[in-house]
Design a protein around this motif. Structure first.
Motif, PDB file in Angstrom:
ATOM      1  N   ARG A  37       8.971   2.564  -4.503  1.00  0.00           N
ATOM      2  CA  ARG A  37       9.281   3.774  -5.264  1.00  0.00           C
ATOM      3  C   ARG A  37       8.649   3.633  -6.648  1.00  0.00           C
ATOM      4  O   ARG A  37       8.751   2.585  -7.291  1.00  0.00           O
ATOM      5  N   ILE A  47      11.557  -0.846  -2.298  1.00  0.00           N
ATOM      6  CA  ILE A  47      12.773  -0.221  -1.766  1.00  0.00           C
ATOM      7  C   ILE A  47      13.166  -0.880  -0.457  1.00  0.00           C
ATOM      8  O   ILE A  47      14.313  -1.249  -0.257  1.00  0.00           O
ATOM      9  N   ASP A  83      16.591  10.091  -6.981  1.00  0.00           N
ATOM     10  CA  ASP A  83      15.627   9.668  -5.958  1.00  0.00           C
ATOM     11  C   ASP A  83      14.276  10.357  -6.132  1.00  0.00           C
ATOM     12  O   ASP A  83      13.306  10.012  -5.446  1.00  0.00           O
ATOM     13  N   TYR A  87       6.860   7.954  -3.524  1.00  0.00           N
ATOM     14  CA  TYR A  87       7.157   6.862  -2.599  1.00  0.00           C
ATOM     15  C   TYR A  87       5.846   6.386  -1.966  1.00  0.00           C
ATOM     16  O   TYR A  87       5.117   7.166  -1.355  1.00  0.00           O
TER      17      TYR A  87
END
Lengths: 112, 116
Positions: A37, A47, A83, A87
């Motif tokens: 991440r 992660i 979040d 990614y």
């Protein structure tokens, strides 16, 4: 040439929903798979890692690996605004191979 | 414990100059890798050092070089800078070299290089 493909997004997901991130890779001998991440202006942080076919769960995160299909995914349950990030999927062929091969990342936005 | 430390954090150079970036790994980590991150190409592997020896090298021209010292600290050098060298240069450390499946790569904050 080893390639790792990701949809660049942005992927927009409502808060509390499941975010699903996907990645395909070209090198069939790849052995190790990672999800990092990266927040804007920051460095990548690990992660999840996964090495064998199937699912691996860690808290709200689940990594899924299918070596036959050369496919890796990351599920984020109960998505939170924190979040929201890019990614990065990364793949390594093992042994003395040439470092990690990264995808260009999927930009995830969690909508409050 | 302290993380991976990279210096300098920001620097501006002009074409043709050279630059040296420094990386201090996490205490006890002996492997250091360098990556270049640009918006167009993403994260690309530059090279990896373990026990003062370059173990792997990515697909970059010879203008990019590095070294590792006996205390595991590493430097990378880029000579004859080009505009396209503008990027975030990330250093990552791990306990040992080889299969990162056994060792997590921890990244530093990066050195952002701008070439004018």
């Amino acid at each position: 040439q080893k390639e790792v493909e990701q949809n660049s997004g942005p992927l927009s997901v409502p808060e509390g929903a499941i975010a699903s991130l996907n990645c395909t890779y070209s090198d069939r001998v790849s052995q190790s798979f990672f999800w990092y991440r990266q927040y804007s202006g920051k460095s990548p942080e690990l992660i999840m890692s996964i090495y064998s076919n199937g699912d691996k769960e860690d808290g709200r995160f689940t990594a899924q690996l299918n070596k036959a299909s050369q496919y890796v995914s990351l599920l984020i349950r109960d998505s939170q605004p924190s979040d929201s990030a890019t990614y990065l999927c990364a793949v390594h062929s093992g042994g003395g191979a040439d470092g990690l091969t990264f995808g260009k990342g999927t930009h995830l936005i969690i909508q409050p | 414990k302290a993380g991976v430390t990279q210096t300098p954090r920001y620097l501006i150079k002009t074409r043709g100059q050279q630059v040296t970036l420094s990386c201090s790994p996490i205490s006890g980590h002996r492997s250091v890798s360098w990556y270049q991150q640009t918006p167009g190409q993403g994260l690309q592997f530059l090279f990896e050092y373990f026990s003062e020896t370059q173990r792997n090298k990515g697909n970059f021209p010879g203008r990019f070089s590095g070294r590792q010292f006996s205390n595991s600290r590493s430097e990378m050098n880029v000579s004859t800078l080009e505009l396209g060298d503008s990027a975030l240069y990330l250093c990552a450390s791990s306990l040992i070299w080889g299969n990162p499946g056994a060792n997590v790569l921890t990244f530093g904050a990066g050195s952002r290089l701008t070439v004018l």
